[in-house]
Design a protein around this motif. Sequence first.
Motif, PDB file in Angstrom:
ATOM      1  N   LEU A  23       0.841  -1.201   0.000  1.00  0.00           N
ATOM      2  CA  LEU A  23       0.000   0.000   0.000  1.00  0.00           C
ATOM      3  C   LEU A  23       0.882   1.259   0.000  1.00  0.00           C
ATOM      4  N   ASP A  24       1.936   1.232   0.796  1.00  0.00           N
ATOM      5  CA  ASP A  24       2.856   2.370   0.855  1.00  0.00           C
ATOM      6  C   ASP A  24       3.432   2.667  -0.535  1.00  0.00           C
ATOM      7  N   LYS A  25       3.820   1.591  -1.247  1.00  0.00           N
ATOM      8  CA  LYS A  25       4.414   1.783  -2.583  1.00  0.00           C
ATOM      9  C   LYS A  25       3.384   2.355  -3.551  1.00  0.00           C
ATOM     10  N   MET A  26       2.128   1.864  -3.417  1.00  0.00           N
ATOM     11  CA  MET A  26       1.081   2.380  -4.299  1.00  0.00           C
ATOM     12  C   MET A  26       0.853   3.865  -4.059  1.00  0.00           C
ATOM     13  N   VAL A  27       0.827   4.241  -2.793  1.00  0.00           N
ATOM     14  CA  VAL A  27       0.550   5.648  -2.456  1.00  0.00           C
ATOM     15  C   VAL A  27       1.687   6.537  -2.972  1.00  0.00           C
ATOM     16  N   SER A  28       2.935   6.128  -2.708  1.00  0.00           N
ATOM     17  CA  SER A  28       4.031   6.996  -3.169  1.00  0.00           C
ATOM     18  C   SER A  28       4.045   7.054  -4.694  1.00  0.00           C
ATOM     19  N   PHE A  32       4.062  10.422  -6.865  1.00  0.00           N
ATOM     20  CA  PHE A  32       5.141  10.708  -7.834  1.00  0.00           C
ATOM     21  C   PHE A  32       4.518  10.957  -9.205  1.00  0.00           C
ATOM     22  N   GLU A  33       3.540  10.104  -9.576  1.00  0.00           N
ATOM     23  CA  GLU A  33       2.895  10.272 -10.892  1.00  0.00           C
ATOM     24  C   GLU A  33       2.170  11.607 -10.970  1.00  0.00           C
ATOM     25  N   SER A  34       1.508  11.964  -9.876  1.00  0.00           N
ATOM     26  CA  SER A  34       0.716  13.202  -9.917  1.00  0.00           C
ATOM     27  C   SER A  34       1.620  14.423 -10.116  1.00  0.00           C
ATOM     28  N   TYR A  35       2.892  14.322  -9.728  1.00  0.00           N
ATOM     29  CA  TYR A  35       3.827  15.421  -9.971  1.00  0.00           C
ATOM     30  C   TYR A  35       4.621  15.216 -11.271  1.00  0.00           C
ATOM     31  N   GLY A  36       4.310  14.148 -12.020  1.00  0.00           N
ATOM     32  CA  GLY A  36       5.002  13.903 -13.290  1.00  0.00           C
ATOM     33  C   GLY A  36       6.448  13.472 -13.103  1.00  0.00           C
ATOM     34  N   VAL A  37       6.783  12.868 -11.962  1.00  0.00           N
ATOM     35  CA  VAL A  37       8.178  12.481 -11.716  1.00  0.00           C
ATOM     36  C   VAL A  37       8.276  10.986 -11.355  1.00  0.00           C
ATOM     37  N   GLU A  38       7.429  10.172 -12.027  1.00  0.00           N
ATOM     38  CA  GLU A  38       7.401   8.742 -11.701  1.00  0.00           C
ATOM     39  C   GLU A  38       8.729   8.057 -12.022  1.00  0.00           C
ATOM     40  N   LYS A  39       9.565   8.699 -12.868  1.00  0.00           N
ATOM     41  CA  LYS A  39      10.850   8.070 -13.204  1.00  0.00           C
ATOM     42  C   LYS A  39      11.746   7.901 -11.952  1.00  0.00           C
ATOM     43  N   TYR A  40      11.458   8.634 -10.897  1.00  0.00           N
ATOM     44  CA  TYR A  40      12.258   8.504  -9.670  1.00  0.00           C
ATOM     45  C   TYR A  40      11.684   7.468  -8.689  1.00  0.00           C
ATOM     46  N   HIS A  41      10.540   6.871  -9.054  1.00  0.00           N
ATOM     47  CA  HIS A  41       9.851   6.060  -8.053  1.00  0.00           C
ATOM     48  C   HIS A  41      10.595   4.768  -7.708  1.00  0.00           C
ATOM     49  N   GLU A  42      11.128   4.113  -8.752  1.00  0.00           N
ATOM     50  CA  GLU A  42      11.797   2.829  -8.511  1.00  0.00           C
ATOM     51  C   GLU A  42      12.975   3.010  -7.546  1.00  0.00           C
ATOM     52  N   PHE A  77       8.969   9.105   5.726  1.00  0.00           N
ATOM     53  CA  PHE A  77       8.362   9.493   4.442  1.00  0.00           C
ATOM     54  C   PHE A  77       6.841   9.362   4.516  1.00  0.00           C
ATOM     55  N   ILE A  78       6.354   8.123   4.724  1.00  0.00           N
ATOM     56  CA  ILE A  78       4.902   7.897   4.833  1.00  0.00           C
ATOM     57  C   ILE A  78       4.646   7.018   6.052  1.00  0.00           C
ATOM     58  N   THR A  79       3.585   7.350   6.791  1.00  0.00           N
ATOM     59  CA  THR A  79       3.137   6.504   7.902  1.00  0.00           C
ATOM     60  C   THR A  79       1.766   5.955   7.548  1.00  0.00           C
ATOM     61  N   ILE A  80       1.565   4.660   7.788  1.00  0.00           N
ATOM     62  CA  ILE A  80       0.245   4.053   7.571  1.00  0.00           C
ATOM     63  C   ILE A  80      -0.242   3.506   8.908  1.00  0.00           C
ATOM     64  N   LEU A  81      -1.404   3.990   9.313  1.00  0.00           N
ATOM     65  CA  LEU A  81      -1.920   3.740  10.667  1.00  0.00           C
ATOM     66  C   LEU A  81      -3.253   3.024  10.662  1.00  0.00           C
ATOM     67  N   GLN A  82      -3.433   2.134  11.631  1.00  0.00           N
ATOM     68  CA  GLN A  82      -4.768   1.572  11.900  1.00  0.00           C
ATOM     69  C   GLN A  82      -4.975   1.561  13.405  1.00  0.00           C
ATOM     70  N   GLN A  83      -6.221   1.476  13.834  1.00  0.00           N
ATOM     71  CA  GLN A  83      -6.523   1.481  15.270  1.00  0.00           C
ATOM     72  C   GLN A  83      -7.673   0.512  15.553  1.00  0.00           C
ATOM     73  N   ASN A  84      -7.892   0.220  16.861  1.00  0.00           N
ATOM     74  CA  ASN A  84      -9.128  -0.478  17.215  1.00  0.00           C
ATOM     75  C   ASN A  84     -10.268   0.544  17.169  1.00  0.00           C
ATOM     76  N   GLU A  85     -11.418   0.217  17.752  1.00  0.00           N
ATOM     77  CA  GLU A  85     -12.581   1.104  17.558  1.00  0.00           C
ATOM     78  C   GLU A  85     -12.508   2.376  18.404  1.00  0.00           C
ATOM     79  N   VAL A  86     -11.419   2.531  19.156  1.00  0.00           N
ATOM     80  CA  VAL A  86     -11.331   3.701  20.040  1.00  0.00           C
ATOM     81  C   VAL A  86     -10.545   4.828  19.359  1.00  0.00           C
TER      82      VAL A  86
END
Length: 196
Positions: A23-28, A32-42, A77-86
């Motif tokens: 998921l982290d790779k998909m988001v970054s 990168f694509e939205s800024y037109g700089v996907e060539k740096y993604h790999e 760079f990116i944080t991906i978070l989940q929680q219980n119902e609280v």
Amino acid sequence: MWPSKNNHFCELLHCYANQVAELDKMVSKLVFESYGVEKYHESHVGSVTYFLRLAKYRAPEQNETNLGVRPHTDKNFITILQQNEVDGLEVQLKNGSWIPVDFPPFSVVIMAGDAFSVWSNGRVHSPFHRVTVKGKGRYSIAQFAYCKKLVEAPTELVDDEHPLLYKPFDNLGFLGFISTDEGRKTQNPLKAYCGI
Ligand SMILES: O=C(O)CCC(=O)C(=O)O
Ligand SMILES: [Fe+2]
């Protein structure tokens, strides 16, 4: 891998971490694509290392403050978070007010950290956030993507209207800096560490 005698739990966590990494790779990639700089993604993906953190916030006693985590920006760079119902995560708006983060069941929160801000030459904002635990105990799981290689803004994101804000940024070195006296005292550690 912790806890060493609970193989089933280890496998579950490992599987979880791998999926969150995807998921982290998909988001970054999308950013990168939205800024037109996907060539740096790999090259970016090749430099990422992950740190998984499980947290338990117990319910505060009557006379205790209800703060779980003090206001901070994430340093990665990116944080991906989940929680219980609280609930309990709050984000600071640019006007200084705090808003609770709405976590529908099974949702994830994706947060940009300081390294993302450096890479994007300030376009991506790494927000101040905190955790306030009120009634019930709260559990969260956070995966932090750190960069092992120096982080630099692509030249495409630097121009007269967007002058370069940061020098090449050593993400893991920054962690060291924020635990020094100078890093702890400064109002804006990112600027003090690599601001131009
Ligand atoms: O537990 C949470 O929801 C967030 C914790 C957090 O902000 C952090 O560990 O950096
Ligand atoms: Fe955080």
